[in-house]
Design a protein around this motif. Structure first.
Motif, PDB file in Angstrom:
ATOM      1  N   ILE A  21       0.865  -1.236  -0.009  1.00  0.00           N
ATOM      2  CA  ILE A  21      -0.213  -0.090  -0.056  1.00  0.00           C
ATOM      3  C   ILE A  21       1.008   1.215   0.127  1.00  0.00           C
ATOM      4  CG2 ILE A  21      -1.684   1.193   1.237  1.00  0.00           C
ATOM      5  CD1 ILE A  21      -2.794  -1.515   2.080  1.00  0.00           C
ATOM      6  N   GLY A  22       2.076   1.075   0.634  1.00  0.00           N
ATOM      7  CA  GLY A  22       2.876   2.186   0.450  1.00  0.00           C
ATOM      8  C   GLY A  22       3.616   2.591  -0.890  1.00  0.00           C
ATOM      9  N   ILE A  23       3.691   1.640  -1.787  1.00  0.00           N
ATOM     10  CA  ILE A  23       4.111   1.753  -3.068  1.00  0.00           C
ATOM     11  C   ILE A  23       2.952   2.327  -3.798  1.00  0.00           C
ATOM     12  CG2 ILE A  23       4.673   0.629  -5.122  1.00  0.00           C
ATOM     13  CD1 ILE A  23       6.304  -1.499  -3.445  1.00  0.00           C
ATOM     14  N   LEU A  24       1.435   1.876  -3.555  1.00  0.00           N
ATOM     15  CA  LEU A  24       0.458   2.224  -4.106  1.00  0.00           C
ATOM     16  C   LEU A  24       0.285   3.715  -3.839  1.00  0.00           C
ATOM     17  CD1 LEU A  24      -1.962   1.312  -5.933  1.00  0.00           C
ATOM     18  CD2 LEU A  24      -3.102   0.745  -3.985  1.00  0.00           C
ATOM     19  N   THR A  25       0.391   3.913  -2.521  1.00  0.00           N
ATOM     20  CA  THR A  25       0.427   5.507  -2.149  1.00  0.00           C
ATOM     21  C   THR A  25       1.467   6.428  -2.945  1.00  0.00           C
ATOM     22  OG1 THR A  25      -0.208   4.703   0.147  1.00  0.00           O
ATOM     23  CG2 THR A  25       0.183   6.836  -0.498  1.00  0.00           C
ATOM     24  N   ILE A  26       2.534   5.969  -3.232  1.00  0.00           N
ATOM     25  CA  ILE A  26       3.548   6.701  -4.293  1.00  0.00           C
ATOM     26  C   ILE A  26       2.849   6.864  -5.320  1.00  0.00           C
ATOM     27  CG2 ILE A  26       5.725   6.798  -5.020  1.00  0.00           C
ATOM     28  CD1 ILE A  26       6.758   5.363  -2.307  1.00  0.00           C
ATOM     29  N   VAL A  27       2.430   5.771  -6.043  1.00  0.00           N
ATOM     30  CA  VAL A  27       2.229   5.931  -7.437  1.00  0.00           C
ATOM     31  C   VAL A  27       0.891   6.907  -7.386  1.00  0.00           C
ATOM     32  CG1 VAL A  27       0.695   4.678  -9.262  1.00  0.00           C
ATOM     33  CG2 VAL A  27       2.739   3.538  -7.852  1.00  0.00           C
ATOM     34  N   TYR A 121      -0.527   7.428   8.863  1.00  0.00           N
ATOM     35  CA  TYR A 121      -0.928   7.326   7.435  1.00  0.00           C
ATOM     36  C   TYR A 121      -1.660   8.114   6.870  1.00  0.00           C
ATOM     37  CZ  TYR A 121      -2.122   5.398   2.985  1.00  0.00           C
ATOM     38  OH  TYR A 121      -2.291   5.173   1.458  1.00  0.00           O
ATOM     39  N   SER A 122      -2.878   8.373   7.596  1.00  0.00           N
ATOM     40  CA  SER A 122      -3.999   9.148   7.077  1.00  0.00           C
ATOM     41  C   SER A 122      -3.642  10.644   7.089  1.00  0.00           C
ATOM     42  CB  SER A 122      -5.100   9.257   7.898  1.00  0.00           C
ATOM     43  OG  SER A 122      -5.801   7.996   7.879  1.00  0.00           O
ATOM     44  N   THR A 123      -2.595  11.086   8.215  1.00  0.00           N
ATOM     45  CA  THR A 123      -2.114  12.294   8.353  1.00  0.00           C
ATOM     46  C   THR A 123      -1.009  12.708   7.164  1.00  0.00           C
ATOM     47  OG1 THR A 123      -2.325  12.126  10.691  1.00  0.00           O
ATOM     48  CG2 THR A 123      -0.867  14.005   9.825  1.00  0.00           C
ATOM     49  N   PHE A 124      -0.260  11.740   7.109  1.00  0.00           N
ATOM     50  CA  PHE A 124       0.861  11.743   5.835  1.00  0.00           C
ATOM     51  C   PHE A 124       0.205  12.207   4.543  1.00  0.00           C
ATOM     52  CE2 PHE A 124       2.520   9.485   2.167  1.00  0.00           C
ATOM     53  CZ  PHE A 124       3.755  10.314   2.018  1.00  0.00           C
ATOM     54  N   LEU A 125      -1.080  11.331   4.146  1.00  0.00           N
ATOM     55  CA  LEU A 125      -1.721  11.429   3.029  1.00  0.00           C
ATOM     56  C   LEU A 125      -2.316  12.678   2.907  1.00  0.00           C
ATOM     57  CD1 LEU A 125      -2.092   9.706   0.378  1.00  0.00           C
ATOM     58  CD2 LEU A 125      -4.497   8.694   1.466  1.00  0.00           C
ATOM     59  N   TYR A 126      -3.173  12.969   3.917  1.00  0.00           N
ATOM     60  CA  TYR A 126      -3.868  14.385   3.839  1.00  0.00           C
ATOM     61  C   TYR A 126      -2.955  15.669   3.499  1.00  0.00           C
ATOM     62  CZ  TYR A 126      -7.766  17.435   5.508  1.00  0.00           C
ATOM     63  OH  TYR A 126      -8.775  18.295   5.512  1.00  0.00           O
ATOM     64  N   ALA A 147      -8.103  26.529   8.773  1.00  0.00           N
ATOM     65  CA  ALA A 147      -9.163  26.062   9.785  1.00  0.00           C
ATOM     66  C   ALA A 147     -10.016  25.099   9.295  1.00  0.00           C
ATOM     67  CB  ALA A 147      -9.998  27.297  10.493  1.00  0.00           C
ATOM     68  N   ALA A 148     -10.547  25.318   8.123  1.00  0.00           N
ATOM     69  CA  ALA A 148     -11.404  24.489   7.578  1.00  0.00           C
ATOM     70  C   ALA A 148     -10.814  23.284   7.181  1.00  0.00           C
ATOM     71  CB  ALA A 148     -12.172  25.092   6.142  1.00  0.00           C
ATOM     72  N   LEU A 149      -9.646  23.275   6.529  1.00  0.00           N
ATOM     73  CA  LEU A 149      -9.112  22.018   6.380  1.00  0.00           C
ATOM     74  C   LEU A 149      -8.611  21.269   7.430  1.00  0.00           C
ATOM     75  CD1 LEU A 149      -6.432  23.198   3.603  1.00  0.00           C
ATOM     76  CD2 LEU A 149      -8.328  21.699   3.287  1.00  0.00           C
ATOM     77  N   ALA A 150      -8.234  21.928   8.563  1.00  0.00           N
ATOM     78  CA  ALA A 150      -7.895  21.286   9.963  1.00  0.00           C
ATOM     79  C   ALA A 150      -9.146  20.450  10.390  1.00  0.00           C
ATOM     80  CB  ALA A 150      -7.412  22.434  11.007  1.00  0.00           C
ATOM     81  N   LYS A 151     -10.364  21.170  10.365  1.00  0.00           N
ATOM     82  CA  LYS A 151     -11.538  20.584  10.762  1.00  0.00           C
ATOM     83  C   LYS A 151     -11.839  19.116   9.945  1.00  0.00           C
ATOM     84  CE  LYS A 151     -13.552  24.608  12.730  1.00  0.00           C
ATOM     85  NZ  LYS A 151     -14.692  25.610  12.562  1.00  0.00           N
ATOM     86  N   GLY A 152     -11.770  19.293   8.633  1.00  0.00           N
ATOM     87  CA  GLY A 152     -12.107  18.378   7.598  1.00  0.00           C
ATOM     88  C   GLY A 152     -11.237  17.048   7.958  1.00  0.00           C
ATOM     89  N   PHE A 153      -9.716  17.389   8.447  1.00  0.00           N
ATOM     90  CA  PHE A 153      -9.027  16.422   8.812  1.00  0.00           C
ATOM     91  C   PHE A 153      -9.561  15.458   9.920  1.00  0.00           C
ATOM     92  CE2 PHE A 153      -5.404  14.808  11.493  1.00  0.00           C
ATOM     93  CZ  PHE A 153      -4.882  13.838  10.873  1.00  0.00           C
ATOM     94  N   LEU A 154     -10.162  16.020  10.837  1.00  0.00           N
ATOM     95  CA  LEU A 154     -10.745  15.170  11.927  1.00  0.00           C
ATOM     96  C   LEU A 154     -11.558  14.156  11.407  1.00  0.00           C
ATOM     97  CD1 LEU A 154     -11.352  18.139  14.487  1.00  0.00           C
ATOM     98  CD2 LEU A 154      -9.387  16.437  14.536  1.00  0.00           C
ATOM     99  N   PHE A 155     -12.466  14.446  10.597  1.00  0.00           N
ATOM    100  CA  PHE A 155     -13.495  13.663   9.867  1.00  0.00           C
ATOM    101  C   PHE A 155     -12.773  12.588   8.962  1.00  0.00           C
ATOM    102  CE2 PHE A 155     -16.282  17.406  10.672  1.00  0.00           C
ATOM    103  CZ  PHE A 155     -17.006  16.945  11.672  1.00  0.00           C
ATOM    104  N   PHE A 156     -11.584  13.180   8.465  1.00  0.00           N
ATOM    105  CA  PHE A 156     -10.773  12.223   7.228  1.00  0.00           C
ATOM    106  C   PHE A 156     -10.298  10.988   8.108  1.00  0.00           C
ATOM    107  CE2 PHE A 156      -6.698  11.055   5.034  1.00  0.00           C
ATOM    108  CZ  PHE A 156      -7.342  10.799   3.978  1.00  0.00           C
ATOM    109  N   ILE A 157      -9.978  11.230   9.608  1.00  0.00           N
ATOM    110  CA  ILE A 157      -9.426  10.024  10.172  1.00  0.00           C
ATOM    111  C   ILE A 157     -10.433   9.263  10.985  1.00  0.00           C
ATOM    112  CG2 ILE A 157      -7.053  11.148  10.712  1.00  0.00           C
ATOM    113  CD1 ILE A 157      -7.766  11.938  13.161  1.00  0.00           C
ATOM    114  N   LEU A 158     -11.553  10.108  11.096  1.00  0.00           N
ATOM    115  CA  LEU A 158     -12.714   9.383  11.810  1.00  0.00           C
ATOM    116  C   LEU A 158     -13.336   8.164  10.842  1.00  0.00           C
ATOM    117  CD1 LEU A 158     -14.991   9.491  14.127  1.00  0.00           C
ATOM    118  CD2 LEU A 158     -16.444  10.929  12.710  1.00  0.00           C
ATOM    119  N   GLN A 159     -13.185   8.248   9.641  1.00  0.00           N
ATOM    120  CA  GLN A 159     -13.550   7.179   8.905  1.00  0.00           C
ATOM    121  C   GLN A 159     -13.188   6.016   8.985  1.00  0.00           C
ATOM    122  OE1 GLN A 159     -13.018   7.156   4.600  1.00  0.00           O
ATOM    123  NE2 GLN A 159     -15.172   7.040   4.144  1.00  0.00           N
ATOM    124  N   PRO A 160     -11.693   6.102   8.923  1.00  0.00           N
ATOM    125  CA  PRO A 160     -10.779   4.685   8.993  1.00  0.00           C
ATOM    126  C   PRO A 160     -10.975   4.147  10.552  1.00  0.00           C
ATOM    127  CG  PRO A 160      -9.345   6.520   8.796  1.00  0.00           C
ATOM    128  CD  PRO A 160     -10.871   6.868   8.381  1.00  0.00           C
TER     129      PRO A 160
END
Length: 285
Positions: A21-27, A121-126, A147-160
């Protein structure tokens, strides 16, 4: 619990699927960079109009975050479906439970160790998606605000983390393969339910919306993504999840409510709780 968490973290880090998945992420990030670069060049050729930059940033951010969320979900599912069941199947758990470790500590440690890695991983990708946009002069930071992107990040990690909770429960109840099928099916159900709910809202079909809502209650993963996007787009004053793709479909927004997010949090905690209960009564060895 923390010993189990650390052990789980190290174990996952050594897995081949994590490296794959690390390789897939780079691609994926390379392809996303190409898209941003191509788009940026077109904007420059059109004198870099502010409205065009905002629209393109909105469109690409939805695409970038959408596929990023799928990638994170895929990672979560692949790493978590055998969290407990694989150790039961190969007998490793017998060695672990002979130590002075309570069963609830084992389950919580498994969740915590996997969650930490997924959050990293989610933090890195975001951050990578936002950085790529900035480097290519279609800055999400300038369009949406920090601020909006920071708030969005909380939901980005909530999903996984929510996916992880139900995968943990499945791992205490089913064999690894069966759990994988169930979790993937639930994730797909959430995607389909989200589309049905939004489509029902756009065409004013209450029956379709109701089916979508019920599906989202069973599998709220897509709802979390939609909340993330709506949170980020709030800085622009409006939110239409389809307008970012240029469809321009009229109709009321289907932005998830605060109560839906409360439900998601309860959903997450509930499945961790029932995982502990299920594992406590499980006959091992």
């Amino acid at each position: 619990m923390f010993i189990i968490a650390l052990s789980t973290f190290k174990e996952i880090y050594r897995k081949k699927i994590f490296h794959f998945i690390g390789i897939l992420t780079i691609v994926y990030l390379i392809l996303l960079t190409i898209i941003f670069k191509f788009t940026s060049n077109n904007v420059t050729g059109n004198n870099g109009m502010i409205d065009m930059i905002a629209n393109l940033s909105s469109t690409i951010s939805i695409i970038g975050f959408y596929f990023s969320s799928i990638l994170v979900a895929f990672l979560t599912i692949m790493l978590s479906i055998g969290m407990v069941s694989s150790e039961i199947e190969n007998g490793t758990i017998l060695t672990i439970l002979t130590k002075p470790i309570k069963r609830e500590e084992y389950i919580l440690g498994k969740y915590l160790g996997t969650a930490i890695l997924i959050i990293l991983y989610s933090t890195f990708l975001y951050i990578a998606v936002i950085t790529i946009s900035t480097v290519n002069r279609i800055s999400m930071v300038e369009t949406f605000g920090t601020a909006a992107l920071a708030k969005g990040f909380l939901f980005f990690i909530l999903q996984p983390l929510t996916i992880l909770s139900i995968s943990l429960y499945g791992s205490t109840k089913f064999k690894t393969l069966n759990n994988g099928i169930v979790v993937v099916a639930l994730y797909v159900l959430g995607l389909i339910g989200g589309v049905m709910e939004q489509a029902g809202a756009y065409i004013a079909n209450d029956s379709l919306s109701t089916i979508g809502i019920i599906s989202s209650l069973i599998s709220p993963f897509e709802v979390i993504y939609r909340k993330m996007i709506s949170t980020i787009f709030t800085s622009l004053g409006t939110f239409n999840p389809m307008s970012g793709f240029g469809f321009g479909i009229p109709g009321k927004s289907t932005t998830p409510s605060v109560w839906m997010m409360v439900y998601v949090c309860v959903y997450l905690v509930f499945f961790i709780f029932v995982s502990i209960k299920e594992f406590a009564k499980k006959d091992i060895g």
